[in-house]
Scaffold this active site. Structure first.
Site, short mmCIF file in Angstrom:
data_model
loop_
_atom_site.label_atom_id
_atom_site.label_comp_id
_atom_site.label_asym_id
_atom_site.label_seq_id
_atom_site.Cartn_x
_atom_site.Cartn_y
_atom_site.Cartn_z
N GLY A 36 82.19 40.44 70.61
CA GLY A 36 82.33 40.07 69.26
C GLY A 36 81.68 41.29 68.48
O GLY A 36 82.06 41.65 67.45
N ASP A 37 80.75 42.08 69.12
CA ASP A 37 80.24 43.45 68.34
C ASP A 37 81.25 44.16 68.28
O ASP A 37 81.64 45.04 67.21
CB ASP A 37 78.95 43.88 69.13
CG ASP A 37 78.05 42.81 69.45
OD1 ASP A 37 77.98 41.80 68.54
OD2 ASP A 37 77.45 42.75 70.60
#
Length: 303
Positions: free
Chosen positions: A251-252
């Site tokens: 997600g990052d």
């Protein structure tokens, strides 16, 4: 310039084994120690994609020193961390076996003078800069720390990127963040619902836009992603084909890819494609995404 802030960084001890059993000795097949934390991951992937940033937050003790050593020497990232005088940055254990298990440390106490030092650093941001606030906050910080930072900098026209859950995210929407990135579970949790269809996700994301969010990137794991832009566009994309190896940091990486794509093109469709490719590249690898992997996956992506 892009600035990332990680309030609760970690050293991640990542281990892999065929199966994990409690109450007995387990033998590892693979182990690695990596600096971790959502903002730190964003800075690393940005650098891998050719975009500079400055990583900030709080570090302490020998574990904090190792985080900064890795960031500077192994990932060539610029750092401006605040060093705490007591305690150690936490260690998180990530167990990859027939299922994934995580054991996360607590982290050090953060005194008021260190919070003030962070505010002083952030006060130097200028019009047009990007500030990425990502992840949880330790219980030694005030629970409105995200809100206080955005309120403090709102008049400077800083582009805020917020990747957080629940009230941490909801309470900053009035400051019109440039980008928020809830996953499908987090988005549903904000409304006390389970959202299972794209239509339901879009409907509830539009409510967050009405409350102030400019662009909303919804990650859906293996089902791909959805983007609602401040221009009124709604885009969706299936995830590219690959084998999930490590979901930590995916997600990052999506956030970093989106920013890298947008800064290079000023085009949300390009940013969306690069975000999906970067998130998938990290998920399909033991390490965080690099440019070659992202370029390869972008060829599979159709918006």
């Amino acid at each position: 310039m892009i600035y990332t802030v990680t309030f609760n960084p970690s050293l991640d001890y990542i281990v892999r084994l065929d199966s994990f059993k409690t109450g007995t000795i387990n033998r590892l097949k693979y182990e690695k120690i990596l600096c971790g934390g959502k903002g730190i991951n964003v800075s690393i992937v940005l650098k891998n994609l050719g975009v500079s940033s400055i990583a900030s937050g709080f570090t302490a003790g020998f574990t904090g020193e190792e985080i900064e050593r890795q960031m500077k020497n192994e990932f060539n990232c610029s750092c401006d961390f605040i060093h705490l005088s007591a305690g150690n940055t936490r260690i998180n254990v990530k167990i990859k076996a027939d299922s994934e298990t995580e054991v996360n440390g607590q982290g050090p106490n953060i005194p008021q003078q260190s919070i003030d030092a962070l505010f002083a650093k952030l006060d130097k941001l200028q019009n047009g800069d990007y500030l990425v606030l990502a992840g949880s906050i330790p219980n030694t910080l005030p629970n409105n720390i995200y809100e206080r930072i955005l309120e403090r900098l709102y008049h400077k026209n800083v582009n805020f990127v917020v990747d957080a859950e629940g009230k941490l995210l909801l309470n900053v929407l009035e400051y019109k963040p440039f980008l928020i990135k809830p996953n499908n579970h987090e988005l549903g949790g904000m409304f006390g619902k389970t959202l299972t269809t794209p239509e339901a996700l879009i409907e509830h994301a539009r409510i967050l836009q009405q409350r102030g969010a400019r662009n909303i990137l919804i990650s859906r794991g293996g089902d791909g992603a959805i983007l609602l832009t401040e221009k009124g566009d709604c885009m969706s994309c299936a995830a590219p084909t690959g084998t999930l190896i490590n979901s930590v940091g995916a997600g990052d990486s999506m956030v970093a890819g989106f920013l890298a794509g947008y800064l290079s093109s000023a085009d949300y469709k390009t940013a969306f494609r690069m975000g999906i490719a970067a998130g998938s590249a990290s998920a399909f690898s033991e390490n965080l995404a690099v440019m070659e992997e992202v370029d390869t996956l972008m060829k599979q992506i159709t918006i």
